[in-house]
Design an enzyme around this catalytic site. Structure first.
Site, PDB file in Angstrom:
ATOM      1  N   GLU A  20       0.510  -1.354  -0.111  1.00  0.00           N
ATOM      2  CA  GLU A  20       0.368  -0.279  -0.199  1.00  0.00           C
ATOM      3  C   GLU A  20       0.598   0.939  -0.213  1.00  0.00           C
ATOM      4  O   GLU A  20       2.110   1.263   0.305  1.00  0.00           O
ATOM      5  CB  GLU A  20      -0.829   0.055   1.013  1.00  0.00           C
ATOM      6  CG  GLU A  20      -2.161  -0.423   0.757  1.00  0.00           C
ATOM      7  CD  GLU A  20      -2.771   0.814   0.434  1.00  0.00           C
ATOM      8  OE1 GLU A  20      -2.735   2.019  -0.393  1.00  0.00           O
ATOM      9  OE2 GLU A  20      -4.525   1.183   0.916  1.00  0.00           O
ATOM     10  N   ASP A  21       0.080   2.422  -0.576  1.00  0.00           N
ATOM     11  CA  ASP A  21       1.318   3.702  -0.167  1.00  0.00           C
ATOM     12  C   ASP A  21       1.238   4.003   1.271  1.00  0.00           C
ATOM     13  O   ASP A  21       2.572   4.594   1.626  1.00  0.00           O
ATOM     14  CB  ASP A  21       0.313   4.748  -1.107  1.00  0.00           C
ATOM     15  CG  ASP A  21      -1.266   4.839  -1.136  1.00  0.00           C
ATOM     16  OD1 ASP A  21      -2.020   4.123  -0.080  1.00  0.00           O
ATOM     17  OD2 ASP A  21      -1.842   5.487  -1.722  1.00  0.00           O
ATOM     18  N   PHE A  23      -2.669  15.865   5.332  1.00  0.00           N
ATOM     19  CA  PHE A  23      -1.920  15.351   3.889  1.00  0.00           C
ATOM     20  C   PHE A  23      -1.269  15.781   2.868  1.00  0.00           C
ATOM     21  O   PHE A  23      -0.004  15.682   2.592  1.00  0.00           O
ATOM     22  CB  PHE A  23      -3.662  16.513   3.458  1.00  0.00           C
ATOM     23  CG  PHE A  23      -4.243  15.517   2.183  1.00  0.00           C
ATOM     24  CD1 PHE A  23      -4.440  14.167   2.333  1.00  0.00           C
ATOM     25  CD2 PHE A  23      -3.700  15.695   0.942  1.00  0.00           C
ATOM     26  CE1 PHE A  23      -5.356  13.885   1.219  1.00  0.00           C
ATOM     27  CE2 PHE A  23      -3.928  14.788  -0.276  1.00  0.00           C
ATOM     28  CZ  PHE A  23      -5.400  13.416   0.209  1.00  0.00           C
ATOM     29  N   ASP A  37      -3.815   4.878   7.209  1.00  0.00           N
ATOM     30  CA  ASP A  37      -4.180   5.932   8.172  1.00  0.00           C
ATOM     31  C   ASP A  37      -4.677   5.592   9.283  1.00  0.00           C
ATOM     32  O   ASP A  37      -4.351   4.977  10.020  1.00  0.00           O
ATOM     33  CB  ASP A  37      -5.012   6.731   6.806  1.00  0.00           C
ATOM     34  CG  ASP A  37      -5.307   8.086   7.238  1.00  0.00           C
ATOM     35  OD1 ASP A  37      -4.640   9.129   8.354  1.00  0.00           O
ATOM     36  OD2 ASP A  37      -6.122   8.491   6.504  1.00  0.00           O
ATOM     37  N   ARG A  84       0.161  12.702  -8.411  1.00  0.00           N
ATOM     38  CA  ARG A  84       0.505  11.397  -8.306  1.00  0.00           C
ATOM     39  C   ARG A  84       2.107  11.221  -8.649  1.00  0.00           C
ATOM     40  O   ARG A  84       3.183  10.187  -8.098  1.00  0.00           O
ATOM     41  CB  ARG A  84       0.366  10.421  -8.862  1.00  0.00           C
ATOM     42  CG  ARG A  84      -0.820  10.072  -8.147  1.00  0.00           C
ATOM     43  CD  ARG A  84      -1.886   8.300  -8.484  1.00  0.00           C
ATOM     44  NE  ARG A  84      -3.402   8.805  -8.577  1.00  0.00           N
ATOM     45  CZ  ARG A  84      -4.139   8.321  -7.359  1.00  0.00           C
ATOM     46  NH1 ARG A  84      -3.636   8.209  -6.193  1.00  0.00           N
ATOM     47  NH2 ARG A  84      -5.861   8.209  -6.984  1.00  0.00           N
TER      48      ARG A  84
HETATM   49  P1  XMP Z   1      -6.596   4.350   5.899  1.00  0.00           P
HETATM   50  O1  XMP Z   1      -7.511   5.256   6.579  1.00  0.00           O
HETATM   51  O2  XMP Z   1      -8.396   2.964   5.478  1.00  0.00           O
HETATM   52  O3  XMP Z   1      -6.534   4.632   4.483  1.00  0.00           O
HETATM   53  O4  XMP Z   1      -5.639   3.054   6.022  1.00  0.00           O
HETATM   54  C1  XMP Z   1      -5.482   4.388   3.303  1.00  0.00           C
HETATM   55  C2  XMP Z   1      -5.914   5.029   2.052  1.00  0.00           C
HETATM   56  O5  XMP Z   1      -6.267   6.522   2.436  1.00  0.00           O
HETATM   57  C3  XMP Z   1      -5.787   7.542   1.740  1.00  0.00           C
HETATM   58  N1  XMP Z   1      -4.908   8.456   2.375  1.00  0.00           N
HETATM   59  C4  XMP Z   1      -3.907   8.934   2.059  1.00  0.00           C
HETATM   60  N2  XMP Z   1      -4.381   9.952   0.562  1.00  0.00           N
HETATM   61  N3  XMP Z   1      -2.876  11.451   1.369  1.00  0.00           N
HETATM   62  C5  XMP Z   1      -3.542  10.388   0.006  1.00  0.00           C
HETATM   63  O6  XMP Z   1      -3.185  11.229  -1.107  1.00  0.00           O
HETATM   64  C6  XMP Z   1      -3.332  11.333   2.239  1.00  0.00           C
HETATM   65  O7  XMP Z   1      -2.328  11.918   3.059  1.00  0.00           O
HETATM   66  C7  XMP Z   1      -3.615   9.960   2.831  1.00  0.00           C
HETATM   67  N4  XMP Z   1      -3.536  10.137   3.792  1.00  0.00           N
HETATM   68  C8  XMP Z   1      -5.155   8.765   3.605  1.00  0.00           C
HETATM   69  C9  XMP Z   1      -5.136   6.213   0.577  1.00  0.00           C
HETATM   70  O8  XMP Z   1      -5.280   5.816  -0.273  1.00  0.00           O
HETATM   71  C10 XMP Z   1      -5.219   4.649   2.194  1.00  0.00           C
HETATM   72  O9  XMP Z   1      -4.501   4.408   0.548  1.00  0.00           O
HETATM   73 MG    MG Z   2      -4.921   4.430  -1.089  1.00  0.00          MG
END
Ligand code: XMP
Ligand code: MG
Length: 179
Positions: free
Chosen positions: A97-98, A150, A101, A163
């Site tokens: 994953e990227d 963010f 959060d 991206r």
């Molecule tokens: P959760 O909350 O389920 O979400 O862990 C993970 C996804 O939330 C997005 N995400 C972000 N995307 N900048 C972004 O462009 C951010 O700072 C950010 N924080 C969360 C992301 O898609 C990730 O896979």
């Molecule tokens: Mg994502």
């Protein structure tokens, strides 16, 4: 780019982190059957870098997911837009994953993939915002910890864009607060 407040993680830091993770993964899964699953779209740049630092043969596949609901906040219920084509039964799985959060998305994916009879399911993320966690998710291969800001770049978007920025950058607050 003019939407960038500041660079949070440099290309050098990212390269170093990716190299370390690639080496660990190569060592840990030596001699095992590993399927790496990249989570689209955000994970594509990290996975492209990471895959080239992995020195053992692996299967690569992708999933595309989106959160249900109209909120930009993660709900934890994820809709599968594209599933993997690979049969993961009897194989080791590593989800890439990227960013983590709240952890809800990965938690859901781990539970879903576990129902398919893999030998193991582990997770790897380029970035981690631990202060935002809502579930107790075990992150086996953790990248760089960042504060609750963010971020864009290195695969991460704002409204579908940015991206392609090479570093991880903080998005200017005025970009997402302006009406
Ligand atoms: P959760 O909350 O389920 O979400 O862990 C993970 C996804 O939330 C997005 N995400 C972000 N995307 N900048 C972004 O462009 C951010 O700072 C950010 N924080 C969360 C992301 O898609 C990730 O896979
Ligand atoms: Mg994502």
């Amino acid at each position: 780019m003019d939407v960038v407040e500041r660079v949070l993680v440099s290309k050098e830091q990212l390269d170093k982190q990716v190299e370390e993770l690639g080496a660990r993964i190569s060592k840990d899964y030596q001699g095992q059957e590993l399927v790496i699953i990249g989570v689209l779209k955000g994970g594509f740049i990290f996975l492209a870098d990471l895959a080239r630092k992995i020195t053992i043969p692996v299967d690569l596949d992708f999933m595309s997911v989106s959160s249900y609901g109209n909120s930009s906040k993660s709900s934890g219920v994820v809709k599968i837009i594209k599933d993997v084509d690979t049969n993961i039964t009897g194989k080791h799985v590593l989800i890439v994953e990227d960013i983590i959060d709240t952890g809800l998305t990965l938690n859901h994916l781990v539970e879903l993939l576990k129902t398919r009879g893999p030998l193991s399911v582990k997770v790897c993320a380029a970035l981690d915002k631990p202060s935002r966690r809502k579930v107790d998710l075990k992150v086996d291969y953790k990248g760089i910890e960042i504060p609750d800001e963010f971020v864009i770049g290195y695969g991460l978007d704002y409204a579908g864009k940015y991206r392609n920025i090479a570093e991880v950058c903080v998005l200017k607050r005025e970009v997402y607060t302006k009406k």
